[in-house]
Design an enzyme around this catalytic site. Structure first.
Site, PDB file in Angstrom:
ATOM      1  N   CYS A 179      61.432  29.670  73.544  1.00 47.61           N
ATOM      2  CA  CYS A 179      62.318  28.710  73.974  1.00 47.61           C
ATOM      3  C   CYS A 179      63.580  28.989  73.287  1.00 47.61           C
ATOM      4  CB  CYS A 179      61.630  27.182  73.788  1.00 47.61           C
ATOM      5  SG  CYS A 179      62.587  26.240  74.760  1.00 47.61           S
ATOM      6  N   HIS A 201      57.209  27.795  77.337  1.00 50.58           N
ATOM      7  CA  HIS A 201      56.254  27.546  76.398  1.00 50.58           C
ATOM      8  C   HIS A 201      54.845  27.925  76.458  1.00 50.58           C
ATOM      9  CE1 HIS A 201      59.183  24.890  73.995  1.00 50.58           C
ATOM     10  NE2 HIS A 201      59.630  24.743  75.392  1.00 50.58           N
ATOM     11  N   GLU A 261      52.360  27.889  74.438  1.00 50.16           N
ATOM     12  CA  GLU A 261      51.428  27.017  73.783  1.00 50.16           C
ATOM     13  C   GLU A 261      51.348  25.803  74.992  1.00 50.16           C
ATOM     14  OE1 GLU A 261      54.573  27.223  73.095  1.00 50.16           O
ATOM     15  OE2 GLU A 261      55.719  25.425  72.437  1.00 50.16           O
TER      16      GLU A 261
END
Lengths: 214, 261
Positions: free
Chosen positions: A82, A192, A194
């Site tokens: 990001c 992202h 994650e």
């Protein structure tokens, strides 16, 4: 035991990326740190972050993490996430124009105006939500990730690498932009991983296995 | 294909359990939040929203445990709201594993709080929840005001302008709930969804009133919402998230087709 250092410079939520890396890690030790020496001693590095690039570069500089990163880029595998992708470019037009780390020649720019989709609906900024990533080249980081997989994005700016060879993935949002960039042992993603469920976790696992060869 | 429309199940949490009521009355127990979160993730939910409706502050700690557990095994964005009144509340929730926090009543007392939270933690993690009711008389053009206390208390604030104001202060997303429709299963208030969606530059999540898959379609297509939030139709097994997505995809809506581990 292999070690992974998550660079903590106070920008946003590092808990998510730490949790996801711990979830996929088998032998690796995941450490969150703002200490340049500790981080320089890790086997691989993750540069996360959310927020504005101006404050990001100031904090990296204040904590002497920018010099550490410049030294480590090219030495050990590094993943930018990001705001991390933006920090790795030469320059960003965000925050009134900011010089960045320069691992990838090129700039970060705002999504083009007008913010209207081809069907007349309003194109919302930030680009927030799930979008697909087209894999522009074969690479170990794409292992076991289906073509056109969905990833979770939140951003208003995107990178424009000068060298098209550095583009490893692209995404459509009114315009096609580089969502994954890669050179030598540095790679960075606009989304992202994650927060991108199985595709994202697979990418994090691939990063932990990557030997750092482009 | 471009950006997908998001399907977001909402979990109302009371003392660590998922509950569901009709217009905030008649609460029914709907199960264990961690188990439900895991199930929705496997079904392809694009995000999860947790709203803490626990009345007493001493029982609120259980929410942190829930968020922490879910964040350790469900890797999609998590939004948490309910009782977020000051910066330390935001920090605690983000540390527990929330990706976004939802600010509701506190923004009415102090709009600057939205600006402070957005400045400190970034607009991407600040959602403003606005609860609206149409207060126009029959046969008049609709006029929406902001309500609090589960739709019982009027603030006198005009809703569209309020949404714009909070976005200008730094809110990154708007969670719009029609209190006329919430819990009724009669469909979203399409007019207010369209009005807010056209008025702000950030994504809008439509909420309140979903009873059928057709309602989800209307919120996204006619309402112009970027995401739809629902609880009853998913909690009580009327539909799975996957069924909702298949239905929407069949009607030409871009949705994420998740593949599962």
């Amino acid at each position: 035991m292999a070690t992974v250092g998550i660079i903590d410079y106070g920008m946003g939520n590092l808990h998510s990326i730490a949790k996801a890396l711990r979830y996929v890690a088998s032998d690796e030790q995941i450490e969150v740190s703002f200490d340049p020496d500790t981080l320089a001693g890790m086997d691989r590095l993750v540069l996360p972050g959310v927020g504005a690039i101006g404050h990001c570069m100031e904090e990296l500089h204040r904590l002497e993490l920018d010099d550490m990163l410049r030294e480590q880029i090219g030495v050990k595998p590094l993943m930018g996430v990001c705001l991390g992708i933006e920090a790795l470019m030469t320059h960003s037009e965000e925050s009134g124009g900011v010089d960045c780390l320069g691992a990838f020649p090129g700039n970060t720019v705002h999504f083009a105006k007008p913010e209207v989709n081809t069907d007349g609906t309003r194109r919302k900024i930030p680009h927030m939500g799930w979008n697909q990533v087209r894999q522009e080249r074969h690479h170990p980081l794409w292992k076991d990730i289906a073509p056109e997989s969905w990833f979770y994005f939140v951003h208003s700016y995107h990178v424009v690498p000068q060298d098209r060879q550095h583009i490893a993935g692209t995404t459509d949002y009114g315009e096609r932009f580089a969502s994954v960039i890669l050179r030598d042992n540095v790679f960075a993603v606009q989304f992202h991983p994650e927060k991108s469920q199985s595709a994202g976790l697979q990418m994090l696992a691939n990063f932990l296995e990557w030997n750092g060869n482009a | 294909m471009g950006l997908a429309k998001r399907i977001i199940p909402c979990l109302d949490i009371d003392k660590g359990r998922v509950v569901k009521g009709v217009k905030f009355l008649e609460m029914r127990d709907a199960g264990d939040p961690v188990e439900i979160a895991r199930r929705y993730d496997q079904q392809g939910a694009d995000e999860l929203v947790f709203l803490d409706i626990t009345a007493s502050s001493e029982d609120r700690g259980t929410l942190m445990d829930v968020v922490e557990k879910v964040a350790g095994e469900v890797f999609i964005p998590l939004t948490v709201g309910g009782g977020v009144r000051a910066l330390p509340d935001v920090r605690r929730l983000l540390q527990a594993g929330a990706d976004k926090v939802s600010i509701n009543t506190a923004a009415i007392a102090n709009p600057e709080f939205v600006a402070e939270a957005a400045y400190r933690y970034g607009s991407q993690c600040i959602v403003v929840a606005i609860d609206v009711k149409n207060v126009a008389k029959k046969n008049e053009d609709p006029y929406w005001e902001i309500f609090t206390h589960g739709g019982r208390k009027s603030t006198g604030i005009e809703a569209i302008g309020w949404a714009q104001k909070l976005v200008s202060l730094g809110a990154g997303e708007v969670l719009l709930t029609s209190m006329d429709r919430d819990g009724t299963k009669s469909g979203f208030d399409i007019k207010v969804t369209r009005a807010v969606s056209n008025a702000v530059s950030v994504p809008v999540i439509a909420s309140g009133g979903v009873g059928t898959l057709d309602d989800l379609y209307d919120g996204l297509a006619a309402g112009g919402a970027d995401a739809v939030l629902a609880s009853s139709i998913f909690h009580f097994g009327t539909y799975t998230i996957q069924q909702a997505k298949n239905y929407l995809a069949g009607r030409g809506v871009a949705v994420r087709d998740a593949t599962y581990r």
